[in-house]
Design a protein around this motif. Structure first.
Motif, PDB file in Angstrom:
ATOM      1  N   ILE A 142     -55.101  -7.845  96.743  1.00 51.35           N
ATOM      2  CA  ILE A 142     -56.003  -8.040  97.874  1.00 51.35           C
ATOM      3  C   ILE A 142     -57.409  -8.140  97.303  1.00 51.35           C
ATOM      4  CG2 ILE A 142     -56.940  -7.037  99.991  1.00 51.35           C
ATOM      5  CD1 ILE A 142     -54.217  -5.686 100.388  1.00 51.35           C
ATOM      6  N   CYS A 143     -58.042  -9.287  97.508  1.00 55.39           N
ATOM      7  CA  CYS A 143     -59.334  -9.559  96.886  1.00 55.39           C
ATOM      8  C   CYS A 143     -60.389  -9.794  97.964  1.00 55.39           C
ATOM      9  CB  CYS A 143     -59.232 -10.776  95.965  1.00 55.39           C
ATOM     10  SG  CYS A 143     -60.710 -11.019  94.959  1.00 55.39           S
ATOM     11  N   ILE A 144     -61.487  -9.090  97.842  1.00 55.94           N
ATOM     12  CA  ILE A 144     -62.573  -9.171  98.816  1.00 55.94           C
ATOM     13  C   ILE A 144     -63.638 -10.136  98.300  1.00 55.94           C
ATOM     14  CG2 ILE A 144     -64.402  -7.868  99.971  1.00 55.94           C
ATOM     15  CD1 ILE A 144     -62.517  -5.353  99.516  1.00 55.94           C
ATOM     16  N   VAL A 145     -63.908 -11.171  99.079  1.00 50.92           N
ATOM     17  CA  VAL A 145     -64.952 -12.145  98.734  1.00 50.92           C
ATOM     18  C   VAL A 145     -65.932 -12.203  99.895  1.00 50.92           C
ATOM     19  CG1 VAL A 145     -65.469 -14.521  98.083  1.00 50.92           C
ATOM     20  CG2 VAL A 145     -63.276 -13.507  97.405  1.00 50.92           C
ATOM     21  N   ARG A 146     -67.175 -11.914  99.633  1.00 51.45           N
ATOM     22  CA  ARG A 146     -68.183 -11.948 100.688  1.00 51.45           C
ATOM     23  C   ARG A 146     -68.765 -13.360 100.792  1.00 51.45           C
ATOM     24  NH1 ARG A 146     -68.482  -6.574 101.813  1.00 51.45           N
ATOM     25  NH2 ARG A 146     -67.715  -5.272 100.094  1.00 51.45           N
ATOM     26  N   GLU A 147     -69.095 -13.753 101.998  1.00 56.75           N
ATOM     27  CA  GLU A 147     -69.568 -15.133 102.218  1.00 56.75           C
ATOM     28  C   GLU A 147     -70.738 -15.497 101.320  1.00 56.75           C
ATOM     29  OE1 GLU A 147     -70.341 -15.781 106.351  1.00 56.75           O
ATOM     30  OE2 GLU A 147     -68.208 -15.911 106.882  1.00 56.75           O
ATOM     31  N   ASP A 148     -71.624 -14.529 101.041  1.00 55.34           N
ATOM     32  CA  ASP A 148     -72.777 -14.853 100.206  1.00 55.34           C
ATOM     33  C   ASP A 148     -72.426 -14.944  98.719  1.00 55.34           C
ATOM     34  OD1 ASP A 148     -72.430 -12.168  99.662  1.00 55.34           O
ATOM     35  OD2 ASP A 148     -74.388 -11.537 100.424  1.00 55.34           O
ATOM     36  N   GLN A 149     -71.147 -14.734  98.391  1.00 62.07           N
ATOM     37  CA  GLN A 149     -70.687 -14.923  97.017  1.00 62.07           C
ATOM     38  C   GLN A 149     -70.045 -16.294  96.816  1.00 62.07           C
ATOM     39  OE1 GLN A 149     -68.116 -11.335  96.939  1.00 62.07           O
ATOM     40  NE2 GLN A 149     -69.310 -10.709  95.154  1.00 62.07           N
ATOM     41  N   VAL A 150     -69.908 -17.062  97.876  1.00 64.69           N
ATOM     42  CA  VAL A 150     -69.247 -18.367  97.791  1.00 64.69           C
ATOM     43  C   VAL A 150     -70.260 -19.425  97.379  1.00 64.69           C
ATOM     44  CG1 VAL A 150     -67.960 -20.129  99.055  1.00 64.69           C
ATOM     45  CG2 VAL A 150     -67.539 -17.704  99.530  1.00 64.69           C
ATOM     46  N   VAL A 151     -69.876 -20.226  96.383  1.00 65.98           N
ATOM     47  CA  VAL A 151     -70.708 -21.347  95.944  1.00 65.98           C
ATOM     48  C   VAL A 151     -69.936 -22.645  96.144  1.00 65.98           C
ATOM     49  CG1 VAL A 151     -71.976 -19.949  94.274  1.00 65.98           C
ATOM     50  CG2 VAL A 151     -69.917 -21.179  93.541  1.00 65.98           C
ATOM     51  N   ALA A 152     -70.639 -23.752  96.084  1.00 63.77           N
ATOM     52  CA  ALA A 152     -70.011 -25.034  96.416  1.00 63.77           C
ATOM     53  C   ALA A 152     -69.052 -25.521  95.341  1.00 63.77           C
ATOM     54  CB  ALA A 152     -71.091 -26.089  96.668  1.00 63.77           C
ATOM     55  N   ASP A 153     -69.450 -25.402  94.065  1.00 61.18           N
ATOM     56  CA  ASP A 153     -68.643 -26.026  93.017  1.00 61.18           C
ATOM     57  C   ASP A 153     -68.736 -25.236  91.714  1.00 61.18           C
ATOM     58  OD1 ASP A 153     -71.189 -26.699  92.044  1.00 61.18           O
ATOM     59  OD2 ASP A 153     -71.115 -28.694  92.960  1.00 61.18           O
ATOM     60  N   VAL A 154     -68.034 -25.727  90.706  1.00 59.81           N
ATOM     61  CA  VAL A 154     -67.965 -25.019  89.424  1.00 59.81           C
ATOM     62  C   VAL A 154     -69.333 -24.902  88.747  1.00 59.81           C
ATOM     63  CG1 VAL A 154     -66.968 -25.083  87.100  1.00 59.81           C
ATOM     64  CG2 VAL A 154     -65.516 -25.519  89.103  1.00 59.81           C
ATOM     65  N   PRO A 155     -70.160 -25.971  88.702  1.00 60.88           N
ATOM     66  CA  PRO A 155     -71.489 -25.795  88.090  1.00 60.88           C
ATOM     67  C   PRO A 155     -72.306 -24.690  88.754  1.00 60.88           C
ATOM     68  CG  PRO A 155     -70.985 -28.128  88.290  1.00 60.88           C
ATOM     69  CD  PRO A 155     -69.901 -27.402  89.030  1.00 60.88           C
ATOM     70  N   ASP A 156     -72.224 -24.576  90.073  1.00 61.34           N
ATOM     71  CA  ASP A 156     -72.935 -23.488  90.751  1.00 61.34           C
ATOM     72  C   ASP A 156     -72.395 -22.132  90.314  1.00 61.34           C
ATOM     73  OD1 ASP A 156     -74.655 -25.109  92.150  1.00 61.34           O
ATOM     74  OD2 ASP A 156     -73.497 -25.101  94.005  1.00 61.34           O
ATOM     75  N   ALA A 157     -71.084 -22.056  90.107  1.00 62.89           N
ATOM     76  CA  ALA A 157     -70.482 -20.798  89.657  1.00 62.89           C
ATOM     77  C   ALA A 157     -70.982 -20.420  88.271  1.00 62.89           C
ATOM     78  CB  ALA A 157     -68.960 -20.911  89.654  1.00 62.89           C
ATOM     79  N   PHE A 158     -71.086 -21.410  87.373  1.00 66.50           N
ATOM     80  CA  PHE A 158     -71.579 -21.121  86.029  1.00 66.50           C
ATOM     81  C   PHE A 158     -73.020 -20.617  86.076  1.00 66.50           C
ATOM     82  CE2 PHE A 158     -68.289 -24.164  84.184  1.00 66.50           C
ATOM     83  CZ  PHE A 158     -67.520 -23.128  83.680  1.00 66.50           C
ATOM     84  N   GLY A 159     -73.774 -21.032  87.098  1.00 65.36           N
ATOM     85  CA  GLY A 159     -75.136 -20.545  87.228  1.00 65.36           C
ATOM     86  C   GLY A 159     -75.215 -19.090  87.618  1.00 65.36           C
ATOM     87  N   VAL A 160     -74.114 -18.545  88.151  1.00 62.30           N
ATOM     88  CA  VAL A 160     -74.065 -17.153  88.582  1.00 62.30           C
ATOM     89  C   VAL A 160     -73.417 -16.273  87.522  1.00 62.30           C
ATOM     90  CG1 VAL A 160     -73.078 -15.582  90.302  1.00 62.30           C
ATOM     91  CG2 VAL A 160     -73.975 -17.805  91.016  1.00 62.30           C
ATOM     92  N   LEU A 161     -72.388 -16.792  86.861  1.00 67.03           N
ATOM     93  CA  LEU A 161     -71.584 -15.991  85.942  1.00 67.03           C
ATOM     94  C   LEU A 161     -72.315 -15.742  84.622  1.00 67.03           C
ATOM     95  CD1 LEU A 161     -68.214 -17.812  86.608  1.00 67.03           C
ATOM     96  CD2 LEU A 161     -68.735 -15.433  87.233  1.00 67.03           C
TER      97      LEU A 161
END
Length: 202
Positions: A142-161
Motif C-alpha cells: 500500500i503506497c501513499i502518493v500525495r497529489e503535490d508529489q505527482v509530476v508530469a513526466d520522467v524529466p520532471d521526476a529527475f528534477g526532484v530525485l
C-alpha cells in the motif's frame, strides 16, 4: 603531407572559431517540481490503474481509515518514518530477515514522486518509505502518493530525485510472463499494489 585526422581537426577548429559558447542552463533546485494540475493527477491515477494496480483517491483526513480498510488479513510492516498510524504494525528497524518478511502480508509506505506519463511511483527510501526490502518482499504494497508529489513526466521526476539516493521505480504490481505469455504476478515483488492518491487540500 597531413594525415586525415589532422585535416579533420583543423576543419573543426576553423568551424568553431568565432562561435560563442552558450552558458549552461541554471540548475533547478531539487524539491521545486512543477505544481501538478488536476489533469496531471488524473492521468497519473489512470496510468497506475492501467498496470492493474488498485487506485484509491481520498482526502488527507480520510487517509488513516482508508489505509486500515485496504489492509489484508495478517501482519503488516511499516517504515519508521511513516506519517500514518497503522495499529499493531511492525516498525521495521532493519533487522527483519527475508524469511520473516516473507511471512508478512502487507507493507505500507509513502513515495517520493509519482510520474503521470508513465504511471510510475518512485521511492528513494527516506524514513517514510523504508529500506528497499520491505517494499519488495510482502505480498501487498500500500503506497501513499500525495497529489503535490505527482509530476508530469520522467524529466520532471529527475528534477526532484536525488541521484545519490537509492531508488526503486514501481510500475504496477510485480509481473512476468512465461514462454506462452501467460501473465504471472508476484514472482519478484508484491502481487498487489494499492495506491492511495491523497488530495493536497484536507
Amino acid at each position: 603531407m597531413t594525415d586525415a585526422r589532422t585535416e579533420i581537426l583543423a576543419r573543426v577548429r576553423e568551424a568553431l572559431a568565432g562561435s560563442a559558447v552558450e552558458p549552461a542552463p541554471p540548475s533547478v533546485p531539487r524539491d521545486l517540481a512543477p505544481v501538478a494540475t488536476p489533469e496531471v493527477v488524473d492521468l497519473f491515477a489512470e496510468r497506475v490503474a492501467d498496470y492493474r494496480a488498485v487506485v484509491e483517491r481520498c482526502a488527507a483526513a480520510e487517509l488513516q481509515d482508508r489505509v486500515a480498510a485496504a489492509l489484508p488479513a495478517g501482519q503488516v510492516v511499516v517504515p519508521p518514518g511513516l506519517s500514518v498510524h497503522v495499529p499493531d504494525a511492525i516498525v521495521d528497524d532493519g533487522t527483519l530477515t527475508a524469511a520473516e518478511m516473507d511471512r508478512i502480508a502487507a507493507v505500507v509506505t509513502e513515495a517520493r514522486v509519482g510520474i503521470a506519463e508513465t504511471g510510475t511511483i518512485v521511492l528513494d527510501h527516506a524514513p517514510d518509505q523504508g529500506r528497499r526490502a520491505i517494499s519488495l518482499v510482502p505480498d501487498t504494497h500500500i503506497c501513499i502518493v500525495r497529489e503535490d508529489q505527482v509530476v508530469a513526466d520522467v524529466p520532471d521526476a529527475f528534477g526532484v530525485l536525488d541521484p545519490a539516493r537509492p531508488q526503486t521505480w514501481i510500475s504496477g504490481p510485480s509481473a512476468t510472463s512465461d514462454i506462452e505469455l501467460d501473465r504471472v504476478e508476484g514472482v519478484h515483488g508484491p502481487r498487489t499494489l494499492h495506491v492511495m492518491v491523497v488530495a493536497a487540500n484536507p
